[in-house]
Design an enzyme around this catalytic site. Structure first.
Site, PDB file in Angstrom:
ATOM      1  N   ASP A   1       0.841  -1.202   0.000  1.00 15.74           N
ATOM      2  CA  ASP A   1       0.000   0.000   0.000  1.00 15.74           C
ATOM      3  C   ASP A   1       0.876   1.251   0.000  1.00 15.74           C
ATOM      4  O   ASP A   1       2.033   1.211   0.425  1.00 15.74           O
ATOM      5  CB  ASP A   1      -0.870   0.040   1.264  1.00 15.74           C
ATOM      6  CG  ASP A   1      -1.869  -1.114   1.305  1.00 15.74           C
ATOM      7  OD1 ASP A   1      -2.174  -1.671   0.243  1.00 15.74           O
ATOM      8  OD2 ASP A   1      -2.330  -1.427   2.422  1.00 15.74           O
TER       9      ASP A   1
HETATM   10  N1  URA Z   1      -1.235  -5.799   4.132  1.00 14.63           N
HETATM   11  C1  URA Z   1      -1.716  -4.541   4.104  1.00 14.63           C
HETATM   12  O1  URA Z   1      -2.733  -4.237   4.724  1.00 14.63           O
HETATM   13  N2  URA Z   1      -1.059  -3.636   3.370  1.00 14.63           N
HETATM   14  C2  URA Z   1       0.074  -3.901   2.696  1.00 14.63           C
HETATM   15  O2  URA Z   1       0.649  -3.008   2.062  1.00 14.63           O
HETATM   16  C3  URA Z   1       0.572  -5.216   2.734  1.00 14.63           C
HETATM   17  C4  URA Z   1      -0.113  -6.149   3.460  1.00 14.63           C
END
Ligand code: URA
Length: 243
Positions: A105
């Site tokens: 993310d």
């Molecule tokens: N889980 C999440 O919530 N975000 C990420 O970026 C990776 C795993």
């Protein structure tokens, strides 16, 4: 001697798509061993031929593998009109052909593999391979006492999605509540949604390990370096222990 069509060789060298390189060849932009070659089907020795495009030598490059310490605030995409991307952290002349393996993310930090090896990416992301992903998170809220067991037995997210067994560990608490989460799948916002399902809110998330490969602690945020041969093996190491 390995003989290959000139258009195929140029496409392998990331000079463009097969169609694009054919147009470049026909336009007289390509020289082989010092002579302009206008036939895309011309056979060349892919090991020894000196191939130039617009006067620039093109050569076979071994595939490239980098470990990037992704900072928060950049998106995991190759190009974006509005946001900085992980590839913007690489010098422009290195970017061609590179992409990130999987996705973190925008606000997630930590270990991201950037490569030009599509087969490796496919293998690491394949759901059936169950490659481990280890995250450390700062969490707010009160986690349920049975949170660890719910992770181990396969948690159901608020929207009904069932997760594979995973591991939740509460790390020594200083001022903040820290946890380590080990997964063997990669659903959308998975860590955030799993923590939400047991009463917490993730306020900071960092990936620290992928397969057997740990993020190099010497790598500052936004920095990258090439993987060693050994690290490339570790990355592909099948999971040995069950969660
Ligand atoms: N889980 C999440 O919530 N975000 C990420 O970026 C990776 C795993």
């Amino acid at each position: 001697m390995p003989r290959m069509r000139l258009d195929k060789l140029l496409a392998h060298l990331n000079c463009g798509s097969r169609k694009e390189v054919q147009a470049m060849i026909r336009a007289g932009r390509v020289q082989v061993n010092g002579t302009v070659e206008r036939d895309p089907a011309a056979k060349v020795d892919s090991d020894s031929a000196q191939v130039m495009l617009d006067g620039q030598a093109q050569r076979y490059q071994a595939q490239r593998y980098y470990m990037l310490n992704k900072p928060a605030g950049v998106i995991t995409a190759s190009r974006d009109a509005r946001h900085d991307t992980v590839l913007d952290l690489f010098p422009e002349e290195m970017r061609r052909g590179l992409f990130a393996v999987g996705r973190l993310d925008k606000d997630t930090e930590g270990l991201l593999i950037v490569t030009d090896d599509g087969a490796l990416s496919h293998a690491l992301m394949s759901p059936s391979r169950h490659v481990y992903k280890v995250y450390e998170a700062v969490v707010e809220g009160t986690l349920l006492p049975e949170a660890e067991t719910r992770f181990e037995t396969g948690l159901t997210l608020k929207d009904g999605t069932v997760c594979l067994p995973a591991r939740l560990e509460r790390l020594a608490v200083g001022g903040e509540q820290r946890v380590r989460v080990t997964l063997r799948e990669g659903k959308y916002h998975q860590v955030k949604r799993m923590i939400a399902a047991v009463g917490g809110v993730v306020v900071q998330l960092r990936r620290v390990q992928l397969g057997g490969l740990r993020l190099d602690p010497a790598l500052t945020e936004g920095a990258f370096r090439a993987l060693t041969e050994r690290e490339l093996e570790l990355l592909q190491q099948p999971a040995r222990e069950s969660i």
